[in-house]
Enzyme design. Structure first.
Site, PDB file in Angstrom:
ATOM      1  N   ASP A 170       5.773  16.868  30.580  1.00 46.94           N
ATOM      2  CA  ASP A 170       4.835  16.974  29.467  1.00 46.94           C
ATOM      3  C   ASP A 170       3.528  17.587  29.997  1.00 46.94           C
ATOM      4  OD1 ASP A 170       3.729  16.916  26.960  1.00 46.94           O
ATOM      5  OD2 ASP A 170       4.127  14.814  26.583  1.00 46.94           O
TER       6      ASP A 170
HETATM    7  C1  BGC Z   1       2.666  16.289  23.824  1.00 45.56           C
HETATM    8  C2  BGC Z   1       4.024  16.917  23.656  1.00 45.56           C
HETATM    9  C3  BGC Z   1       3.904  18.373  23.321  1.00 45.56           C
HETATM   10  C4  BGC Z   1       3.080  19.063  24.398  1.00 45.56           C
HETATM   11  C5  BGC Z   1       2.934  20.550  24.169  1.00 45.56           C
HETATM   12  C6  BGC Z   1       1.762  17.094  24.744  1.00 45.56           C
HETATM   13  O1  BGC Z   1       0.467  16.628  24.704  1.00 45.56           O
HETATM   14  O2  BGC Z   1       2.820  14.986  24.333  1.00 45.56           O
HETATM   15  O3  BGC Z   1       4.737  16.239  22.652  1.00 45.56           O
HETATM   16  O4  BGC Z   1       5.167  18.952  23.214  1.00 45.56           O
HETATM   17  O5  BGC Z   1       1.797  18.473  24.418  1.00 45.56           O
HETATM   18  O6  BGC Z   1       2.155  20.831  23.084  1.00 45.56           O
END
Ligand code: BGC
Length: 747
Positions: A282
């Site tokens: 993530d």
């Molecule tokens: C979130 C994810 C997301 C990623 C990209 C993160 O902060 O937890 O769910 O896919 O950002 O935007």
């Protein structure tokens, strides 16, 4: 040039059967990797953010130089086929080896045509609808250049304080698995090389929804029994459905960072579940492994790649520190090769080596995005997700006549209809509820409007809650007064209240999950007028509605219904559509009951549930154990009668009759309880359901089959087992109103 030669060889083998095709694909990657330097391989593991999706800014020159030097495997957060296409051309025509780029985005409940938030979608219990929404999302996103989607989010959540509960399918592992499969079928289709399908990414692995205290990003400590039986099944279902990629999560799991947990990624995911696809971290998780005390700063990337992850989202630590780690012997070259191979395989699965520009067709932008057909589907699906919580004296549906007061901060807020993941749409194009209601009644009734109040009395709290979608502020006493003046003129009051769109989603935890202060005060005043009040509840999570359920005759939970929400709500409140949604998450009576969920274990001193406090029983002195609205609950404008549930062999059947005056859809649910097992099993577990639509007076028999696979569970060794013995089989309209039979299972 080299790339083209390889492609010619590769296409020549297309006629071969799939097994040898796989070999040809692998040979292609072997060949490509044999020409890549260590740094180019590390480059494939790097996934920088392409810009700021909200402001639309793009890191042009920075990305260009990363591409030209082969230090990038893909990017995300750029909207628009023009820029994406430019970058793809740069990579293929001028980057080392012409390797195409992955282009990621969070298309979680629609691209420009926005569908209801995933929690709402799950309340339709309609996997066909969810697949259709994912299909449309894929068509729109691919038309604009995206080939990789960070969805579905399948985190099970039993704590409504956690704002990201809005992004998942609720608290149940069975329903969560059904929905996970539907999303993936819709996004990936049968063939990812098609130009309107894309690669799904199931997230967040794992247990993110169990964050302590419901506070986002918080640690998790959980038994393996709990993980395997309740939190991991939707991930496993996604893997079995063939999802192309998976994202790790931000949280600690029993003291290990999920992103660097070799047990989770290498052992469970890759070894036990045989997942050979792409694993991405993530956003910025790699350095957080160090922040959270699971590795030194120097070793954050080392432990993460060792755990079996492939791509580093945003931090740049893989590309910048792993060469040194290799030289000091902290990792092996094989680890880098394996990760690089999985990134290249993902590109190959998408058909990008054959046609890197397959998602760069500018013609499609004009026709395929936010078109009438997609919006009609979004409106229809939204009507299926609303949950009618209360409807005393059949106050709903409303007649289109007389004077209707529409009051509340969400009534004329077209920019707040969509909910958490809707940064890619243009909310200026969405009708507010007021506009949609006015159009629907078309002069046959008068809609009187007042904003009525702010979201919160306190401006700072409102700012925290509001995020990027402003709702104008005024003086609360004046706004309340105006609302009461409007209410005085009306025959019926519709209150559009609850949470604004950014009060759920990422980093939007709440400790008090009631309707915010000024709105609740105004509701009390509106009820005190003695006029009938309908509460249209906007929310991204279950709320505590104790006062509302006692004092307001009709409550329709509309969640955040998407770009077409205004029209969909108007369809339902005026009776063009009959609500059929049922809750996929429990609504507590008080925050103190949390976690409260239907599939709980038995306590040693069970509460007799007679509504009276029982000393030495597992109950509270001050409130009942029962939630306000249980899992599976939801009303309709008609009524359904269940006949006696009968069992013949392994088949359970029941007649259901529509006993009301309008057509309606019922969701009949089957639960089981394993009475004696190797580890104690929950008091009930959803194992099947059926959605049926019945005309007034119509009866239909439905049948469920009891098969060993629905009777099993994970034991203390994390083995899936099924015990002989007595099971309770329960059937009914929700998790509370059940008829129970006994069933004996013999191996
Ligand atoms: C979130 C994810 C997301 C990623 C990209 C993160 O902060 O937890 O769910 O896919 O950002 O935007």
């Amino acid at each position: 040039m080299k790339r083209l030669t390889i492609i010619t060889l590769f296409s020549a083998s297309l006629a071969l059967v799939s097994c040898s095709q796989k070999t040809a694909d692998e040979r292609f990657i072997d060949n490509l990797m044999s020409q890549m330097t260590l740094n180019e391989k590390l480059g494939q593991l790097n996934l920088p953010v392409g810009g700021d999706i909200v402001s639309g800014t793009v890191k042009g020159t920075e990305l260009d130089s990363l591409i030209l030097s082969g230090k990038i495997g893909g990017f995300f957060n750029i909207k628009g086929v023009e820029e994406i296409s430019r970058l793809q051309h740069l990579a293929v025509e001028q980057g080392p080896h012409g390797i195409p780029l992955l282009v990621g985005a969070d298309v979680v409940h629609g691209y420009e045509t926005i569908f209801p938030i995933p929690l709402a979608l799950s309340c339709s219990w309609d996997s066909t609808a969810v697949e259709q929404m994912a299909r449309i999302s894929a068509i729109e996103a691919t038309a604009d250049g995206v080939n990789w989607n960070y969805s579905p989010m399948v985190d099970i959540c039993r704590d409504p304080r956690w704002g990201r509960i809005a992004e998942g399918s609720g608290e149940d592992p069975y329903l969560g698995s059904v929905m996970a499969r539907a999303y993936i079928r819709g996004y990936q289709g049968d063939d990812m090389t098609n130009d309107s399908t894309l690669m799904a990414c199931v997230k967040h692995f794992a247990l993110y929804g169990a964050a302590e205290g419901g506070r986002d990003y918080n640690a998790v400590d959980m038994s393996r029994e709990n993980m395997f039986n309740y939190y991991l099944p939707p991930f496993h279902a996604a893997i079995k459905q063939g999802v192309g990629s998976l994202m790790t999560s931000f949280n600690l799991i029993n003291g290990q960072h999920a992103t660097s947990s070799g047990w989770l990624v290498n052992d469970v995911l890759r070894s036990d579940w045989a997942f050979n696809g792409l694993v991405v971290t993530d956003y910025g998780s790699v350095p957080e492994v160090a922040t959270m005390g699971c590795a030194s700063e120097n070793d954050a990337a080392v432990v993460t790649i060792k755990a079996g992850t492939d791509m580093d989202m945003v931090s740049g630590l893989f590309v910048n520190t792993l060469e040194d780690a290799l030289h000091r012997g902290a990792i092996t070259e094989k680890m880098i090769d394996d990760a690089c191979r999985r990134v290249l395989r993902a590109k190959q699965q998408l058909g990008l080596f054959d046609n890197p520009y397959k998602y760069c067709n500018r013609e499609r932008v004009k026709n395929d995005i936010f078109n009438t057909a997609h919006r009609e589907v979004a409106q229809q699906i939204a009507t299926e997700t609303f949950v009618l919580l209360k409807n005393q004296d059949e106050l709903l549906p409303l007649k289109q006549k007389g004077k209707i007061a529409l009051i509340g901060p969400l009534a004329d807020a077209g920019n707040n209809m969509c909910g958490c993941w809707s940064m890619l749409c243009n909310d200026q194009l969405h009708k507010s509820l007021l506009q949609a209601m006015q159009e629907t009644v078309d002069g046959s009734a008068e809609i009187l409007y007042a904003q009525g109040c702010n979201i919160y009395y306190d401006e700072t709290v409102q700012q925290n809650a509001m995020g990027l979608r402003p709702i104008g502020r005024g003086d609360d006493s004046r706004l309340h007064r105006e609302a009461l003046e409007v209410a005085a003129k009306a025959d019926v009051i519709v209150a559009a209240m609850g949470e604004c769109a950014d009060m759920s989603g990422e980093s939007a935890s709440r400790a008090d999950i009631t309707i915010p202060d000024t709105q609740r005060d105004l509701l009390r005043k509106l009820v005190a007028t003695g006029k009938s009040v309908v509460l249209l509840l906007f929310t991204g999570r279950p709320l505590v509605l104790d006062w509302e359920s006692d004092h307001i005759p009709a409550i329709l939970n509309v969640w955040f219904g998407g770009s077409e929400a205004g029209e969909a709500i108007a369809d339902v409140i005026f009776g063009k559509k009959n609500p059929s949604g049922k809750l996929t998450v429990t609504f507590p009576r008080a925050v103190g009951q949390i976690p409260v969920y239907y599939n709980h274990l038995m306590s040693s001193h069970p509460d007799p549930q007679d509504g009276v406090f029982n000393r030495y029983c597992s109950n509270y002195i001050d409130i009942s154990n029962e939630p306000l609205y249980p899992f599976g609950y939801g009303l309709s404008y008609t009524t359904f009668k269940y006949g006696a549930v009968e069992m013949e062999g392994n088949e359970v059947c029941v007649n259901i009759t529509n006993t009301g005056t309008v057509e309606g859809t019922e969701i009949a649910q089957l639960y089981i309880r394993d009475k004696v097992a190797q580890i104690a099993r929950p008091v009930k577990e959803l194992k099947a359901y059926q959605r049926i639509t019945l005309k007034p007076g119509e009866t239909q028999q439905i049948t469920f089959s009891i098969t060993p696979d629905i009777l099993g569970y994970y034991n203390a060794n994390s083995d899936y087992v099924c015990d002989s013995g007595i099971f309770e089989i329960m059937v009914g309209p929700d998790s509370r109103m059940l008829q129970t039979l006994e069933y004996v299972f013999n191996q």
